[in-house]
Enzyme design. Structure first.
Site, PDB file in Angstrom:
ATOM      1  N   GLU A  57      42.571  49.101  41.400  1.00  0.00           N
ATOM      2  CA  GLU A  57      43.752  48.201  41.447  1.00  0.00           C
ATOM      3  C   GLU A  57      45.116  48.530  40.627  1.00  0.00           C
ATOM      4  OE1 GLU A  57      41.944  44.496  39.992  1.00  0.00           O
ATOM      5  OE2 GLU A  57      40.486  44.773  41.565  1.00  0.00           O
ATOM      6  N   HIS A 100      31.507  30.888  45.936  1.00  0.00           N
ATOM      7  CA  HIS A 100      31.933  32.325  45.240  1.00  0.00           C
ATOM      8  C   HIS A 100      30.778  32.557  44.180  1.00  0.00           C
ATOM      9  CE1 HIS A 100      34.460  33.767  41.595  1.00  0.00           C
ATOM     10  NE2 HIS A 100      34.641  34.673  42.623  1.00  0.00           N
ATOM     11  N   HIS A 101      30.619  34.003  44.064  1.00  0.00           N
ATOM     12  CA  HIS A 101      29.507  34.404  43.219  1.00  0.00           C
ATOM     13  C   HIS A 101      30.315  35.663  42.211  1.00  0.00           C
ATOM     14  CE1 HIS A 101      25.857  33.869  46.077  1.00  0.00           C
ATOM     15  NE2 HIS A 101      26.344  32.668  45.312  1.00  0.00           N
ATOM     16  N   GLU A 102      30.850  35.257  41.106  1.00  0.00           N
ATOM     17  CA  GLU A 102      31.409  36.292  40.361  1.00  0.00           C
ATOM     18  C   GLU A 102      30.048  36.836  39.529  1.00  0.00           C
ATOM     19  OE1 GLU A 102      34.435  37.824  39.763  1.00  0.00           O
ATOM     20  OE2 GLU A 102      32.846  38.848  38.551  1.00  0.00           O
ATOM     21  N   HIS A 119      35.440  41.245  46.207  1.00  0.00           N
ATOM     22  CA  HIS A 119      36.395  41.535  45.238  1.00  0.00           C
ATOM     23  C   HIS A 119      35.811  42.493  44.470  1.00  0.00           C
ATOM     24  CE1 HIS A 119      39.734  38.885  45.977  1.00  0.00           C
ATOM     25  NE2 HIS A 119      39.212  38.687  47.064  1.00  0.00           N
ATOM     26  N   GLU A 120      36.588  43.435  43.812  1.00  0.00           N
ATOM     27  CA  GLU A 120      36.294  44.684  43.061  1.00  0.00           C
ATOM     28  C   GLU A 120      35.117  45.323  43.649  1.00  0.00           C
ATOM     29  OE1 GLU A 120      38.430  41.680  41.432  1.00  0.00           O
ATOM     30  OE2 GLU A 120      35.970  41.302  41.303  1.00  0.00           O
ATOM     31  N   GLU A 167      38.547  42.998  48.589  1.00  0.00           N
ATOM     32  CA  GLU A 167      39.830  43.218  47.855  1.00  0.00           C
ATOM     33  C   GLU A 167      40.219  44.840  48.034  1.00  0.00           C
ATOM     34  OE1 GLU A 167      41.643  41.486  43.715  1.00  0.00           O
ATOM     35  OE2 GLU A 167      39.703  42.595  43.742  1.00  0.00           O
ATOM     36  N   GLU A 211      47.126  38.396  42.738  1.00  0.00           N
ATOM     37  CA  GLU A 211      46.595  38.073  41.219  1.00  0.00           C
ATOM     38  C   GLU A 211      47.431  38.639  40.157  1.00  0.00           C
ATOM     39  OE1 GLU A 211      42.602  38.636  41.295  1.00  0.00           O
ATOM     40  OE2 GLU A 211      42.760  40.684  41.012  1.00  0.00           O
TER      41      GLU A 211
HETATM   42  C1  NOJ Z   1      38.832  38.558  40.139  1.00  0.00           C
HETATM   43  C2  NOJ Z   1      39.189  38.639  41.631  1.00  0.00           C
HETATM   44  O1  NOJ Z   1      40.113  39.487  42.257  1.00  0.00           O
HETATM   45  C3  NOJ Z   1      40.186  37.258  41.539  1.00  0.00           C
HETATM   46  O2  NOJ Z   1      40.361  36.741  42.839  1.00  0.00           O
HETATM   47  C4  NOJ Z   1      38.932  36.330  40.972  1.00  0.00           C
HETATM   48  O3  NOJ Z   1      39.572  34.809  40.952  1.00  0.00           O
HETATM   49  C5  NOJ Z   1      38.484  36.725  39.553  1.00  0.00           C
HETATM   50  N1  NOJ Z   1      37.905  38.019  39.601  1.00  0.00           N
HETATM   51  C6  NOJ Z   1      37.272  35.699  38.974  1.00  0.00           C
HETATM   52  O4  NOJ Z   1      36.222  35.984  39.794  1.00  0.00           O
HETATM   53 CA    CA Z   2      40.560  41.610  41.555  1.00  0.00          CA
END
Ligand code: NOJ
Ligand code: CA
Length: 705
Positions: free
Chosen positions: A197, A399-401, A479-480, A498, A504
C-alpha cells in the site's frame, strides 16, 4: 556451442555417491539407494522459441558456466542473458554446469471463455519449448518450460524429486531479469511495513532496491516491460532485488525460519513472466497472466456474481461511526436496513457491513485473536438483516477481518462460512491488517510465528479460504492479500482483492497523501495483476475543506471514470448514501455502469500521465469509456473505431467543466449528449486531476427505451 562432459556420474542423489566430486551438505539419507551409472552428458546447444507472430523470441544458452535466458523483440535484446537456477538445504543446488540435453516444442492455439471478466472470449496462443538441463558430473535433471506469446513470455522450473523422502527446502531461486540499466521504472517497495500500500515511485531503474511485482519499466529504446508471475500456488511470492545495475534477481519471500519454500515430491514453480509492448497500452491489453493459469477447477460458477455494492464502511474511515460497539457503532440493524433500502432503490446488488462481529473493541489492529466470526454484536441482528435484504433483492456482503491472526481464523473458518451460507451471503470480504511480516501462525508446538503476507504460508492460506468458500458458493474479496497472479481463472470465486493503496488513504490523509497521479500509475502496476477492489465513487471530495490533507485529489468526474479505468467485477460506491443524493446526475453513471464486460480495450495512455479505456458490456451492445489524467490538464483525442461501423450511438458524456480543477473546483461537471459513430474522434478536455466518463448506446435502442 555444445560441450561434452566425459564420464559424469548420473543419478538423483549422485553428488554424494560420486567419489571424485566434493559433497556439499550430504545427508545420510541422501547417500542411500544411489543409482551410480556413469553417463556422458552431451549438450545439444542453445535453444530458441518465438512468439506465434515471430516478433518475440526467448533463448536459453548453456555455453557458459551458468545457464542463461534472454528475450528479444524484433531481434533486439529486451531481457539480456540472466541466470537460472535454484538452491536447496538438503542437496546441492541447480546452480552451475547445467547442460541442455533435450528440447521439446509444441504450439497451442485454443479459445476459452471467462465466466466473468474484462474480456469474455480469450485466446491462449503460444509456442512452447520444454528444455531439460542436466548437471555436469551428476546428471541430475531440471526442466524449464518456456512459453512465447505475442504479448510476452513465461517460464517455470519443473523440479523432480531430489531426496529419498521427497521433501525439499528451497533456500534461493537464482532467476535474474537483466534489463537495460538506463530504463525508467514504476514500482513500490517490497519487504516494508505497509505491504503493497505505497504510492508508486517513478524513478530511474538504478534507484530500485527491493520491489514488488508487477514491476514496470520502459527501456531507453522505448519498449515497455512488466515483470510479474503467474499461478502462484503453494510457493512464496517473489520480490525483485536489484543487484548489479540492471540485474533484478528473484528474491523468494521467506518463511519465519528463513527457508524460502518447502515442497514435497516433484513440483513446478509459478511462471516467471515478462510482458512486452511497443506502446504503453500494449501492456494493458495483454492477457498473458490469465493465459498462463490453469482452467477453472470449480465447474459451474454461476453463483459467482459480479455487481455493484454499497456499505457501512466509509463512515468508519471518516471517523463518523465505529467498527467497535457502543453509541457510535456503525453495524446496527437500523442502519443496515437503511443501506439495504438505499441499495434496493438504486440497483445495487450488495451491502457490505463491517464491524458486525465480536472483536472490534480495543486494539483490533494488533490483537486479531479476539475476533469471533460467528457472533454478531447484540445490536446487529444477522438473521433479521439478511432476511430483509433477500426480500428486497439485495444480499449482505460478509466481512472477516483477521488482523493477520490466521490460525485463529482458520480454526473458525468452516463454521464462519457455514453461517454465511445459511443466511444467504454469497460474498465475503476478508482482511489481514497487520504490518508486513506480522501474520501470526501458531505452529504445531504452540509457538507463535510471524510470517509475511506474501510467503508460502499465506499462498496456502488464501487458496484454503477460496476452496472452503467455494464449497458454500461464496466468493472472496481479500484485502491486505497476497498479490494477484491470475488464479481467478482457476478459482473464479476469488472475485477481487485490494493489494495496493485504495481509496481509504484519502479518508485518513496519512501516512502520506495519494497524489492525482496515483490512478494513472495503477493500470501499469497493480492492475497488471488483476482486478482491484479500489472502492471508487467518493462524491463529497473534501469534507474538511479543500486545504485539508484528508481529502480526495480528483474531480468528481474522475471518480466516475475510475469505474471504467480500474477493473473489478465488484465495484463499490464507497461514499455515504446522502452524498449520492446531492449529485443525482453524476450518480446516474454509477447506477448504470456494468462491472462485467464482453471486451475491454485500453485505447490511450502513458504510464503515470493518463489512461483511457473502452469497455463493451457483457452480451450487450453498449460501450462505456473512462479516461483519467494526473495533475496535468490534457486533451483526450481518441478514435472511436472500436464501435460497430455504420451504427449511430447516442453518447451521454460526463466531463469536467471548463473551470474544473481537483484543487480548487472539483465539482465542476458537465453532462451532455451527442451522436457519435465509429468514424468520429472523441476530443475532450480533462481538468487537472480530472477525467471523463461516457455511455454509448445504439441510437435506436435509446429511442425504444
Ligand atoms: C483495511 C481494509 O482495506 C478496509 O477496507 C477495511 O475497512 C479495514 N481494513 C478494516 O477491516
Ligand atoms: Ca487496506
Amino acid at each position: 556451442m555444445s560441450r561434452m562432459v566425459v564420464l559424469a556420474c548420473l543419478g538423483l542423489f549422485v553428488q554424494s555417491a560420486c567419489s571424485s566430486l566434493p559433497a556439499r551438505n550430504p545427508s545420510p539419507e541422501a547417500v542411500r539407494d544411489v543409482p551410480a551409472s556413469i553417463v556422458e552428458v552431451v549438450s545439444i546447444g542453445a535453444q530458441t522459441v518465438s512468439s506465434p507472430d515471430g516478433t518475440l523470441a526467448v533463448m536459453i544458452d548453456d555455453s557458459t558456466e551458468h545457464a542463461l535466458w534472454s528475450v528479444t523483440i524484433d531481434g533486439s535484446p529486451v531481457v539480456q542473458p540472466g541466470r537460472l537456477g535454484l538452491r536447496f538445504v538438503e542437496v546441492p543446488g541447480f546452480d552451475r554446469d547445467l547442460e541442455i540435453v533435450a528440447a521439446e516444442t509444441q504450439s497451442v492455439n485454443v479459445p476459452w471463455e471467462q465466466p466473468w471478466g474484462e474480456q469474455r472470449m480469450m485466446q491462449e496462443h503460444y509456442n512452447e519449448l520444454l528444455v531439460t538441463l542436466a548437471e555436469q558430473g551428476t546428471g541430475r535433471r531440471l526442466k524449464v518450460r518456456f512459453r512465447a506469446f505475442d504479448d510476452g513470455i513465461g517460464f517455470r522450473y519443473e523440479v523432480p524429486v531430489l531426496t529419498p523422502d521427497g521433501r525439499i527446502s528451497i533456500t534461493d531461486e537464482l532467476t535474474e531479469f537483466k534489463v537495460d540499466e538506463n530504463s525508467r521504472s514504476w514500482w513500490i517497495w517490497a519487504g516494508n511495513f505497509n505491504r503493497y500500500e505505497y504510492v508508486y515511485q517513478s524513478t530511474p531503474l538504478q534507484k530500485v532496491d527491493r520491489a514488488h511485482t508487477p514491476f514496470t519499466l520502459q527501456t531507453p529504446q522505448g519498449t515497455y516491460v512488466t515483470i510479474h508471475e503467474a499461478a502462484l500456488v503453494d510457493y512464496p511470492a517473489t520480490w525483485l532485488d536489484q543487484q548489479r545495475a540492471g540485474v533484478l534477481k528473484t528474491s523468494l519471500v521467506p518463511w519465519s525460519d528463513g527457508v524460502r519454500a518447502k515442497k514435497e515430491g516433484a513440483f513446478s514453480t509459478p511462471w516467471r513472466t515478462v510482458q512486452i509492448g511497443r506502446k504503453a497500452t500494449d501492456l494493458l491489453n495483454s492477457d498473458l497472466i490469465l493465459n498462463l493459469n490453469e482452467p477453472n477447477k470449480l465447474g459451474d460458477v454461476s453463483w459467482v456474481e459480479p455487481g455493484r455494492y454499497v456499505g457501512i464502511w466509509w463512515c468508519m474511515h471518516l471517523g463518523k461511526c465505529t467498527w467497535g460497539s457502543g453509541e457510535t457503532h456503525g453495524a446496527t440493524t437500523v442502519r443496515a436496513k437503511e443501506y439495504i433500502d438505499f441499495a434496493a432503490e438504486n440497483g445495487f446488488s450488495g451491502v457490505l457491513i463491517e464491524g458486525w462481529n465480536i472483536g472490534w473493541d480495543g486494539d483490533w489492529y494488533t490483537n486479531g485473536e479476539v475476533f469471533d466470526f460467528t457472533k454478531p454484536y447484540p445490536d446487529f441482528d444477522l438473521e433479521e438483516i439478511t432476511a430483509y435484504a433477500l426480500e428486497k433483492g439485495v444480499r449482505l456482503i460478509g466481512h472477516h477481518e483477521t488482523s493477520g491472526a490466521v490460525t485463529n481464523y482458520e480454526k473458525q473458518m468452516g463454521a464462519a462460512f457455514d453461517l454465511f451460507e445459511r443466511v444467504g451471503v454469497r460474498q465475503v470480504k476478508t482482511g489481514y491488517v497487520a504490518d508486513a511480516g506480522g501474520i501470526q501462525r501458531i505452529d504445531e508446538t504452540g509457538i507463535r510465528r510471524f510470517e509475511w503476507h506474501d510467503g508460502q504460508f499465506m499462498s496456502r492460506h488464501h487458496l484454503h479460504v477460496v476452496e472452503e468458500a467455494a464449497k458454500r458458493k461464496i466468493s472472496i474479496n481479500s484485502h491486505e492479500p497476497i498479490k494477484d497472479t491470475g488464479l481467478r481463472r482457476t478459482y473464479p470465486n476469488w472475485i477481487s482483492r485490494e493489494g495496493a493503496r485504495g481509496m481509504e488513504y484519502n479518508a485518513w490523509g496519512f501516512p502520506d497523501i495519494s497524489p492525482p497521479e496515483h490512478e494513472t500509475v495503477l493500470p501499469w502496476t497493480r492492475m497488471m495483476a488483476g482486478p482491484m477492489d479500489f472502492t471508487p465513487g467518493i462524491f463529497d471530495l473534501a469534507w474538511d475543506g479543500l486545504e485539508a490533507d484528508n481529502r480526495v485529489r480528483t474531480t468528481l468526474t474522475k471518480q466516475l471514470a475510475l469505474y471504467v479505468t480500474i477493473y473489478s467485477p465488484i465495484q463499490m460506491a464507497a461514499d455515504l448514501p446522502e452524498n449520492y443524493l446531492k449529485y443525482p446526475g453524476a450518480f446516474e453513471f454509477i447506477k448504470r455502469v456494468p462491472t462485467d464486460w464482453e471486451q475491454s480495450i485500453a485505447i490511450a495512455g502513458e504510464v503515470g500521465d493518463y489512461v483511457a479505456y473502452a469497455r463493451q458490456e457483457r452480451l450487450g451492445r453498449d460501450w462505456y469509456v473512462g479516461a483519467v489524467t494526473d495533475e496535468e490538464a490534457r486533451t483526450l483525442d481518441v478514435a472511436l473505431d472500436f464501435l460497430e461501423p455504420g451504427v449511430t450511438y447516442t453518447a451521454k458524456i460526463w466531463r469536467d467543466g471548463d473551470g474544473a480543477d481537483w484543487e480548487t473546483a472539483p465539482y465542476d461537471m458537465v453532462i451532455e449528449t451527442r451522436d457519435l459513430t465509429s468514424a468520429d474522434r472523441l476530443t475532450l478536455r480533462l481538468a487537472p486531476g480530472g477525467g471523463a466518463a461516457l455511455w454509448l448506446t445504439p441510437a435506436a435502442a435509446t429511442l425504444s427505451e
